[in-house]
Design an enzyme around this catalytic site. Structure first.
Site, PDB file in Angstrom:
ATOM      1  N   TYR A 142       0.868  -1.183   0.000  1.00 58.63           N
ATOM      2  CA  TYR A 142       0.000   0.000   0.000  1.00 58.63           C
ATOM      3  C   TYR A 142       0.895   1.219   0.000  1.00 58.63           C
ATOM      4  O   TYR A 142       1.834   1.295   0.799  1.00 58.63           O
ATOM      5  CB  TYR A 142      -0.892  -0.012   1.248  1.00 58.63           C
ATOM      6  CG  TYR A 142      -1.749   1.217   1.434  1.00 58.63           C
ATOM      7  CD1 TYR A 142      -1.442   2.162   2.415  1.00 58.63           C
ATOM      8  CD2 TYR A 142      -2.877   1.435   0.651  1.00 58.63           C
ATOM      9  CE1 TYR A 142      -2.231   3.291   2.602  1.00 58.63           C
ATOM     10  CE2 TYR A 142      -3.675   2.564   0.832  1.00 58.63           C
ATOM     11  CZ  TYR A 142      -3.350   3.484   1.806  1.00 58.63           C
ATOM     12  OH  TYR A 142      -4.131   4.600   1.989  1.00 58.63           O
ATOM     13  N   ASP A 237       9.504   2.725  -1.101  1.00 56.13           N
ATOM     14  CA  ASP A 237       8.513   3.395  -0.256  1.00 56.13           C
ATOM     15  C   ASP A 237       8.858   3.048   1.194  1.00 56.13           C
ATOM     16  O   ASP A 237       8.491   1.975   1.687  1.00 56.13           O
ATOM     17  CB  ASP A 237       7.100   2.938  -0.623  1.00 56.13           C
ATOM     18  CG  ASP A 237       6.072   3.598   0.285  1.00 56.13           C
ATOM     19  OD1 ASP A 237       4.855   3.442   0.002  1.00 56.13           O
ATOM     20  OD2 ASP A 237       6.457   4.229   1.283  1.00 56.13           O
ATOM     21  N   LYS A 265       5.361   9.320   8.262  1.00 55.73           N
ATOM     22  CA  LYS A 265       5.199   8.763   9.616  1.00 55.73           C
ATOM     23  C   LYS A 265       6.245   9.299  10.610  1.00 55.73           C
ATOM     24  O   LYS A 265       6.181  10.451  11.027  1.00 55.73           O
ATOM     25  CB  LYS A 265       5.185   7.238   9.547  1.00 55.73           C
ATOM     26  CG  LYS A 265       3.947   6.707   8.769  1.00 55.73           C
ATOM     27  CD  LYS A 265       3.914   5.206   8.737  1.00 55.73           C
ATOM     28  CE  LYS A 265       2.858   4.687   7.788  1.00 55.73           C
ATOM     29  NZ  LYS A 265       1.495   4.672   8.352  1.00 55.73           N
TER      30      LYS A 265
END
Ligand code: KE4
Length: 433
Positions: A142, A237, A265
């Protein structure tokens, strides 16, 4: 949990599902989500005053625990100087220098406000740099919710068991090639079928969004070799793995130099922040220098920069103690629960890299999304419910990774294993089919 129930009912009249992000709704595990009113260290408190040991940490950012004093102080001081200017500030370069120190492959970068923006922009840049349209992603990975990436994605898409998303026209995903993770032959086949048409490969170097799935030995090295040979860019990623698995993320652990890296994050210390960066010759294609447009009102926001500098600064300063400590505590928790599952006769496969891990309720190895999806999600849901009732809050999906931070210590290990013993016994007693 009465007040949380009332708050959920009110939220549902205003927010679809009562949430601002689907995975928070507890749809895959049942029961209503507790409403959090405060957090400190390794713990969350809900509106009814219940305390929970936190194993999702805002889905990754809270590596230093909640309300870390240095982070709170930095944000308070920054806020007193004004919360947003929409103009250049010294702190953007301050944090960018720290990122470059941690990720030597990143020569230049741009801050954005989410991981979704980071990956979406990195793909646009890769397409412009290579003059190619297609790109490869992997099933179960994702990369945020931009249209072209919502193909066989992980996280909420996997949690809800939906193939993609409504509202994404076929034309938008016609250049998205979704392949099984950990399967190099599939990548070779794609490059021969789409010769000279693939702009980039984007990969979670350690998958977190199908649950935690490490790369097979040599897999990332092979991705690097194939993309270099084919003139395609390799994008890591590291929104989840960056600063998590090591200060320099998965590329540090596995010794791979991608062409671009996406971060998020932990980078913002819990405030909205993402970044994409890499080779300067690629990044210089971005406006205002080059023809690739990308922008954001709150990109490089002073509060996010302050929280990021305090967080990443702590990780840089104390890297020699923090990462070994996280490794030791995570091993004790992950392997301790795995041992309790064995004792209870419950089939569990444990995948872990550093302080990111998943207990898959299956006896088989989990090496890709297909094998992850064969997990017994009813048993996971029962385990999750039992753990929540014992005050241990795991990510509410079999297809998410659990995280812990520097505030998790011996007491948290003990409490987790005590809760897990009871929870595994309850799972074992389930008549699941
Ligand atoms: P955001 O747009 O949610 O900041 O980042 C998207 C993203 C990109 N890349 C990776 C590897 C990610 O893990 C994420 C977001 N992760 C999910 C949790 N698995 C966010 C939680 C949520 O969607 O609420």
């Amino acid at each position: 949990m009465q007040l949380s129930r009332q708050l959920q009912r009110r939220a549902e009249t205003l927010l679809p599902g009562g949430v601002d992000s689907p995975v928070r709704a507890f749809r895959a595990v049942g029961g209503g989500p507790p409403f959090v009113v405060r957090a400190e260290g390794a713990y969350l408190w809900d509106a009814d005053g219940n305390r929970y040991l936190d194993y999702f940490g805002s889905w990754g950012p809270m590596i230093l625990g909640h309300a870390a004093p240095q982070v709170v102080k930095a944000v308070q001081e920054a806020a007193a100087r004004g919360v947003s200017f929409g103009a250049s500030t010294p702190t953007e370069a301050d944090l960018a220098e720290m990122v470059r120190q941690a990720f030597p492959s990143i020569e230049m970068l741009r801050f954005v406000s989410s991981g979704t923006e980071a990956t979406m922009s990195a793909i646009r840049l890769a397409r412009a740099f290579t003059h190619r349209k297609h790109f490869i992603k992997f099933e179960g990975c994702y990369h945020g919710h931009s249209d072209a990436l919502l193909v066989k994605a992980g996280s909420g898409i996997a949690t809800l068991g939906i193939p993609g998303s409504a509202g994404v026209p076929e034309e938008t995903i016609q250049h998205t090639i979704a392949l099984p993770y950990n399967d190099i032959a599939a990548v070779e086949q794609a490059f021969s079928r789409y010769k000279d048409q693939i702009a980039c490969v984007i990969v979670e170097p350690v998958v977190g969004n199908a649950g935690c799935i490490p790369p097979n030995p040599g897999y990332l090295k092979a991705l690097r070799a194939i993309t270099a040979r084919e003139g395609a860019l390799l994008i890591f990623d590291e929104v989840m793995t960056g600063f998590r698995l090591a200060l320099g993320g998965a590329q540090d652990i596995y010794g791979i130099q991608p062409d671009m890296t996406c971060l998020g994050k932990i980078l913002g210390g819990g405030l909205p922040c993402g970044a994409f960066g890499g080779r300067a010759d690629i990044m210089r294609m971005l406006a205002p220098l080059g023809p690739v447009y990308q922008a954001g009102t709150l990109s490089g926001n002073p509060l996010a920069m302050a929280a990021g500098i305090a967080t990443v600064g702590t990780l840089i300063e104390r890297r020699d103690t923090i990462y070994p400590q996280l490794e030791q505590v995570a091993a004790a928790v992950a392997e301790g629960v795995a041992g309790l599952a064995r004792k209870a006769g419950v089939a569990v496969t444990t995948n872990r890299v550093g302080s990111m891990f998943t207990w898959f309720f299956t006896a088989d190895p989990v090496i890709d999304y297909d094998s992850a999806s064969r997990s017994n999600t009813s048993q996971f849901a029962a385990f999750h419910r039992a753990m929540t009732e014992s005050g241990v809050w795991l990510p509410p999906s079999q297809f998410e990774a659990a995280f812990l931070g520097t505030a998790h210590g011996e007491e948290e290990i003990r409490a987790t294993l005590a809760a897990a013993k009871e929870a595994m016994d309850r799972v074992a007693a389930l008549e699941t089919h």
